[in-house]
Design a protein around this motif. Structure first.
Motif, PDB file in Angstrom:
ATOM      1  N   ASP A 169      80.507  54.652  57.820  1.00  0.00           N
ATOM      2  CA  ASP A 169      81.464  53.632  58.249  1.00  0.00           C
ATOM      3  C   ASP A 169      82.395  53.247  57.114  1.00  0.00           C
ATOM      4  O   ASP A 169      83.603  53.140  57.281  1.00  0.00           O
ATOM      5  N   LYS A 201      74.365  55.492  58.138  1.00  0.00           N
ATOM      6  CA  LYS A 201      75.510  55.081  58.966  1.00  0.00           C
ATOM      7  C   LYS A 201      76.488  54.183  58.230  1.00  0.00           C
ATOM      8  O   LYS A 201      77.693  54.330  58.366  1.00  0.00           O
ATOM      9  N   ASP A 202      75.973  53.256  57.443  1.00  0.00           N
ATOM     10  CA  ASP A 202      76.886  52.313  56.801  1.00  0.00           C
ATOM     11  C   ASP A 202      77.816  53.001  55.797  1.00  0.00           C
ATOM     12  O   ASP A 202      78.961  52.614  55.633  1.00  0.00           O
TER      13      ASP A 202
END
Lengths: 153, 153
Positions: free
Chosen positions: A101, A97-98
DNA sequence: TGGGATATAATGGGATATCATGGGAAAAAC
DNA sequence: GTTTTTCCCATGATATCCCATTATATCCCA
């Protein structure tokens, strides 16, 4: 096929999976890559990617710099931030996820082939980036200094 | 034959396939090319093409530059826009739609041999381009210094 | 040198395989 | 026990393979 070429737009599903383009997979397999390595680009809002071969070269290159130089330290952060992803039986990886992002990616990823490595972009961001690069290349008058030829001189 | 010569007009069928001219195929086979590489031309509304050999040289040349330099990035856009097409058992390739659009091609492609590389044109666009080039050459009075000869000095 | 016979080339179409993608269930982690 | 990850299978779209057809070019032999 021996190098990462072309661009592909693939979907991130609700579980966070993406299909790695088939042609990229065949390059990785040829490298005997156990998977694929991703790390945030420090120049652009995108994700840099490559296979084991390339990372090994980067490690060697960094190692050749002065051990405690700032340059070496900066480059080592690449290694620290890197993730190794395994490709599943259907040719997909789980995107952290990071990283998504960081690149501003929501549901579609552009895989961009750069020869020995590749990048992952949010589609609109890539379109803008591509236009800018092409414009700059054209303004400067792009030339290909080809290796192993007279013109290389 | 060792170089791409002459021009050929072939049809794009409803599936998007085109026959690669037989003489072009034999040049590619001689390069041990598993296929053919196409990318949009920087200078003209046409598609540039070559064999694997040339792309591999390009990748190696770029690789010799500093990994994150602007120059390397500009050149990488060529790789990002390039497509590798495999030639099927009948000597055909699948033409990507966006490349056809870029060159304004609908149902017929002109294959134009340029020696070590070649181009794909929409027939009318090519006719215009050809006339213009020939006219310019005549006006200027064209000369060609041949390599590998006394006159080369 | 004809003139038919035989390759080679380009093109069309149907059948098959591959790819990207979605979802469920088993396995592992927390 | 709940969440997350991994494995497995289903599906639609698209590309690939395979075969047929036609046209042109090459060959062969009288």
């Amino acid at each position: 096929m021996a190098v990462f070429l072309s661009t592909f737009a693939n979907k991130v599903d609700r579980k966070g999976r993406v299909s790695v383009p088939a042609s990229f997979r065949s390059v990785l397999e040829r490298q005997a890559s156990s998977g694929l390595i991703l790390y945030p680009s420090f120049k652009h809002p995108c994700i840099d990617g490559c296979g084991d071969e390339r990372i090994q070269e980067m490690v060697d290159s960094i190692d050749r710099l002065d051990a405690f130089s700032e340059e070496a330290e900066d480059l080592q952060t690449i290694l620290a931030d890197a993730r190794q992803l395994t490709i599943d039986g259907d040719g997909r990886v789980m995107m952290p996820k990071d990283l998504l992002d960081y690149a501003g990616i929501s549901d579609t990823i552009m895989f961009v082939g750069l020869g020995k490595s590749f990048q992952l972009w949010e589609p609109d961001a890539y379109a803008a980036h591509r236009d800018e690069k092409r414009k700059r290349a054209r303004d400067r008058g792009i030339t290909l200094p080809m290796a192993g030829r007279g013109s290389d001189k």
